[in-house]
Design a protein around this motif. Sequence first.
Motif, PDB file in Angstrom:
ATOM      1  N   GLY A  98     -53.076  -9.844  93.494  1.00 17.92           N
ATOM      2  CA  GLY A  98     -52.817  -8.612  92.767  1.00 17.92           C
ATOM      3  C   GLY A  98     -53.300  -7.427  93.579  1.00 17.92           C
ATOM      4  N   PHE A  99     -53.423  -6.274  92.915  1.00 20.20           N
ATOM      5  CA  PHE A  99     -53.835  -5.061  93.611  1.00 20.20           C
ATOM      6  C   PHE A  99     -54.974  -4.387  92.856  1.00 20.20           C
ATOM      7  CE2 PHE A  99     -49.458  -5.956  94.711  1.00 20.20           C
ATOM      8  CZ  PHE A  99     -49.576  -6.031  96.097  1.00 20.20           C
ATOM      9  N   THR A 100     -55.899  -3.834  93.597  1.00 21.12           N
ATOM     10  CA  THR A 100     -57.132  -3.290  93.047  1.00 21.12           C
ATOM     11  C   THR A 100     -56.891  -2.005  92.267  1.00 21.12           C
ATOM     12  OG1 THR A 100     -57.545  -2.009  95.047  1.00 21.12           O
ATOM     13  CG2 THR A 100     -58.464  -4.247  94.972  1.00 21.12           C
ATOM     14  N   THR A 101     -57.913  -1.615  91.493  1.00 21.07           N
ATOM     15  CA  THR A 101     -57.848  -0.325  90.811  1.00 21.07           C
ATOM     16  C   THR A 101     -57.687   0.804  91.823  1.00 21.07           C
ATOM     17  OG1 THR A 101     -60.279  -0.378  90.768  1.00 21.07           O
ATOM     18  CG2 THR A 101     -59.128  -0.985  88.742  1.00 21.07           C
ATOM     19  N   GLY A 102     -58.352   0.682  92.966  1.00 15.57           N
ATOM     20  CA  GLY A 102     -58.243   1.713  93.995  1.00 15.57           C
ATOM     21  C   GLY A 102     -56.841   1.838  94.551  1.00 15.57           C
ATOM     22  N   ALA A 103     -56.186   0.703  94.813  1.00 15.63           N
ATOM     23  CA  ALA A 103     -54.831   0.722  95.346  1.00 15.63           C
ATOM     24  C   ALA A 103     -53.854   1.335  94.354  1.00 15.63           C
ATOM     25  CB  ALA A 103     -54.385  -0.684  95.717  1.00 15.63           C
ATOM     26  N   ASN A 104     -54.034   1.006  93.074  1.00 12.77           N
ATOM     27  CA  ASN A 104     -53.156   1.565  92.043  1.00 12.77           C
ATOM     28  C   ASN A 104     -53.378   3.066  91.876  1.00 12.77           C
ATOM     29  OD1 ASN A 104     -51.518  -0.600  90.296  1.00 12.77           O
ATOM     30  ND2 ASN A 104     -53.379  -1.557  91.066  1.00 12.77           N
ATOM     31  N   ALA A 105     -54.620   3.492  91.944  1.00 14.54           N
ATOM     32  CA  ALA A 105     -54.921   4.921  91.855  1.00 14.54           C
ATOM     33  C   ALA A 105     -54.313   5.677  93.036  1.00 14.54           C
ATOM     34  CB  ALA A 105     -56.431   5.139  91.806  1.00 14.54           C
ATOM     35  N   ALA A 106     -54.390   5.074  94.219  1.00  9.92           N
ATOM     36  CA  ALA A 106     -53.820   5.701  95.410  1.00  9.92           C
ATOM     37  C   ALA A 106     -52.304   5.831  95.286  1.00  9.92           C
ATOM     38  CB  ALA A 106     -54.192   4.900  96.650  1.00  9.92           C
ATOM     39  N   ALA A 107     -51.660   4.802  94.747  1.00 13.68           N
ATOM     40  CA  ALA A 107     -50.202   4.847  94.567  1.00 13.68           C
ATOM     41  C   ALA A 107     -49.812   5.933  93.576  1.00 13.68           C
ATOM     42  CB  ALA A 107     -49.691   3.481  94.096  1.00 13.68           C
ATOM     43  N   ALA A 108     -50.550   6.033  92.470  1.00 19.52           N
ATOM     44  CA  ALA A 108     -50.261   7.069  91.473  1.00 19.52           C
ATOM     45  C   ALA A 108     -50.503   8.460  92.055  1.00 19.52           C
ATOM     46  CB  ALA A 108     -51.114   6.851  90.226  1.00 19.52           C
ATOM     47  N   ALA A 109     -51.565   8.601  92.858  1.00 20.18           N
ATOM     48  CA  ALA A 109     -51.847   9.889  93.489  1.00 20.18           C
ATOM     49  C   ALA A 109     -50.738  10.273  94.463  1.00 20.18           C
ATOM     50  CB  ALA A 109     -53.193   9.818  94.218  1.00 20.18           C
ATOM     51  N   ARG A 110     -50.241   9.296  95.183  1.00 20.82           N
ATOM     52  CA  ARG A 110     -49.144   9.552  96.125  1.00 20.82           C
ATOM     53  C   ARG A 110     -47.897  10.020  95.365  1.00 20.82           C
ATOM     54  NH1 ARG A 110     -48.493   7.091 101.410  1.00 20.82           N
ATOM     55  NH2 ARG A 110     -46.407   7.522 102.202  1.00 20.82           N
ATOM     56  N   ALA A 111     -47.572   9.322  94.271  1.00 25.28           N
ATOM     57  CA  ALA A 111     -46.383   9.669  93.488  1.00 25.28           C
ATOM     58  C   ALA A 111     -46.506  11.060  92.877  1.00 25.28           C
ATOM     59  CB  ALA A 111     -46.163   8.627  92.393  1.00 25.28           C
ATOM     60  N   ALA A 112     -47.692  11.372  92.355  1.00 17.68           N
ATOM     61  CA  ALA A 112     -47.888  12.691  91.756  1.00 17.68           C
ATOM     62  C   ALA A 112     -47.754  13.793  92.799  1.00 17.68           C
ATOM     63  CB  ALA A 112     -49.252  12.753  91.075  1.00 17.68           C
ATOM     64  N   THR A 113     -48.260  13.544  94.000  1.00 22.04           N
ATOM     65  CA  THR A 113     -48.152  14.534  95.069  1.00 22.04           C
ATOM     66  C   THR A 113     -46.696  14.740  95.476  1.00 22.04           C
ATOM     67  OG1 THR A 113     -50.343  13.868  95.870  1.00 22.04           O
ATOM     68  CG2 THR A 113     -48.982  15.169  97.366  1.00 22.04           C
ATOM     69  N   VAL A 114     -45.943  13.647  95.571  1.00 23.92           N
ATOM     70  CA  VAL A 114     -44.510  13.763  95.856  1.00 23.92           C
ATOM     71  C   VAL A 114     -43.823  14.604  94.778  1.00 23.92           C
ATOM     72  CG1 VAL A 114     -42.323  12.470  95.978  1.00 23.92           C
ATOM     73  CG2 VAL A 114     -44.352  11.607  97.152  1.00 23.92           C
ATOM     74  N   GLY A 115     -44.181  14.355  93.517  1.00 20.43           N
ATOM     75  CA  GLY A 115     -43.609  15.110  92.417  1.00 20.43           C
ATOM     76  C   GLY A 115     -43.918  16.586  92.487  1.00 20.43           C
ATOM     77  N   LEU A 116     -45.136  16.914  92.876  1.00 25.09           N
ATOM     78  CA  LEU A 116     -45.528  18.314  92.990  1.00 25.09           C
ATOM     79  C   LEU A 116     -44.702  19.033  94.053  1.00 25.09           C
ATOM     80  CD1 LEU A 116     -47.565  20.368  91.869  1.00 25.09           C
ATOM     81  CD2 LEU A 116     -49.112  19.704  93.706  1.00 25.09           C
ATOM     82  N   LEU A 117     -44.396  18.314  95.126  1.00 29.91           N
ATOM     83  CA  LEU A 117     -43.630  18.903  96.229  1.00 29.91           C
ATOM     84  C   LEU A 117     -42.131  18.969  95.947  1.00 29.91           C
ATOM     85  CD1 LEU A 117     -45.499  17.229  99.201  1.00 29.91           C
ATOM     86  CD2 LEU A 117     -45.110  19.678  98.986  1.00 29.91           C
ATOM     87  N   SER A 118     -41.610  17.908  95.327  1.00 29.67           N
ATOM     88  CA  SER A 118     -40.153  17.793  95.176  1.00 29.67           C
ATOM     89  C   SER A 118     -39.638  18.242  93.814  1.00 29.67           C
ATOM     90  CB  SER A 118     -39.728  16.338  95.397  1.00 29.67           C
ATOM     91  OG  SER A 118     -40.207  15.506  94.351  1.00 29.67           O
ATOM     92  N   GLY A 119     -40.538  18.352  92.849  1.00 31.91           N
ATOM     93  CA  GLY A 119     -40.110  18.708  91.512  1.00 31.91           C
ATOM     94  C   GLY A 119     -39.777  17.509  90.649  1.00 31.91           C
ATOM     95  N   GLN A 120     -39.939  16.281  91.201  1.00 30.38           N
ATOM     96  CA  GLN A 120     -39.645  15.071  90.424  1.00 30.38           C
ATOM     97  C   GLN A 120     -40.548  13.935  90.902  1.00 30.38           C
ATOM     98  OE1 GLN A 120     -35.537  13.914  90.395  1.00 30.38           O
ATOM     99  NE2 GLN A 120     -35.870  12.150  89.055  1.00 30.38           N
ATOM    100  N   VAL A 121     -41.266  13.353  89.966  1.00 32.05           N
ATOM    101  CA  VAL A 121     -42.124  12.204  90.294  1.00 32.05           C
ATOM    102  C   VAL A 121     -41.232  10.977  90.438  1.00 32.05           C
ATOM    103  CG1 VAL A 121     -44.006  10.729  89.512  1.00 32.05           C
ATOM    104  CG2 VAL A 121     -44.084  13.192  89.057  1.00 32.05           C
ATOM    105  N   PRO A 122     -41.307  10.259  91.571  1.00 28.99           N
ATOM    106  CA  PRO A 122     -40.412   9.117  91.791  1.00 28.99           C
ATOM    107  C   PRO A 122     -40.770   7.926  90.900  1.00 28.99           C
ATOM    108  CG  PRO A 122     -42.040   9.240  93.534  1.00 28.99           C
ATOM    109  CD  PRO A 122     -42.218  10.489  92.702  1.00 28.99           C
ATOM    110  N   PRO A 123     -39.797   7.064  90.608  1.00 26.46           N
ATOM    111  CA  PRO A 123     -40.066   5.880  89.776  1.00 26.46           C
ATOM    112  C   PRO A 123     -40.824   4.788  90.514  1.00 26.46           C
ATOM    113  CG  PRO A 123     -37.792   5.876  90.483  1.00 26.46           C
ATOM    114  CD  PRO A 123     -38.361   7.185  90.925  1.00 26.46           C
TER     115      PRO A 123
END
Length: 364
Positions: free
Chosen positions: A11-36
């Motif tokens: 599986g994947f750690t809490t840290g890895a999942n938090a990093a993935a969510a942070a990456r997605a949110a940052t993409v959303g902030l830049l592009s105007g849409q959070v990716p799925p």
Amino acid sequence: MKKRERGTRKGFTTGANAAAAARAATVGLLSGQVPPEVEALLPNGTRVTFQIHDGQTDGSTTAHAMCIKDAGDDPDCTDKAHLTVDVRLLEGKAGEIVLAGGQGVGRITMRGLGLEVGGPAINPVPRKNIADNVREVGASLLEKHGLEVTISVPDGEERAKKTLNDRLGILGGISILGTTGIVHPYSTAAFRASVVQGIEVAANQGQDTVVLTTGGRTEKFVIAALPELEQACFVQMGDFLGPALDSCVKEGIQHVIIGGMVGKLTKMAQGEIITHANRKAVNTDLLAEIAKGCGAPDAVCTEISAAETARFAAERMEDLGLDSIFYQALAQRTIDTLKKRYPHQLSIRVMVCDFSGQQLADVS
């Protein structure tokens, strides 16, 4: 009814999942849409695709994303936790990434964990991994502005009741953990079997030495320190010290080298053969006894005895300039304890490293 066999799916750690969510949110902030979904960088350098939920952004100053933790075939109390990230623009603070803990992420209230007292319980490796993921996708924005990244786990306080966090002085939620980003099913019978199999492979190749490690960091440390040994000699035993040593005796292995850090080595020194954190607490009275033998004042020994972590003892001994002799004494106590269990059957050497993989002691 036939008992369902448990597997070895990682599986994947809490840290890895938090990093993935942070990456997605940052993409959303830049592009105007959070990716799925996003392909996130793990601390071990590999990349894994994570599904993203509840994506929201105003397209200019804030974004929100959530990742559901999958713990693999050895689910713990954080399995299916919602690792939630809110990213906020910090205008004019070029290049700055501020990591914060929100609802359900524990706060540090005591020394001994290597984290700032009063700060969020987000360990150093996840901290860096979250920042690395944010920087990868947010480089253009960070040229002029900064970002505040807040990690939350909505039901983290309730989940934390099933951990030892309160005893460690981590209050109000869970810890954000992970050194590689991957959860290995260390408590499964299948993983235990793989440890035994690794020792059998070494014996079948004619090796007389096996190097047992407790995890990825200690394995990396001993591989670098022992370049003369074949790859087959290195076996990551996880928490299964007893089964690993029993297998070494059975297979005729003569020399065992144990690579570990202060916490797990204390468990071994106190006689635990399964060293999982949830099995039995660290014996801080033992650490205080060792510290006294190294010349620590009675007041410091009392502090160590009253503490909840082995790392606190190490930090206090470092404060006194007695850390080197302390690590050597802990390694020797570990050897002495194991020799009582395996008299005249194995030569045992213990190599100690810190959380960054630097050698602290080598005793045989």
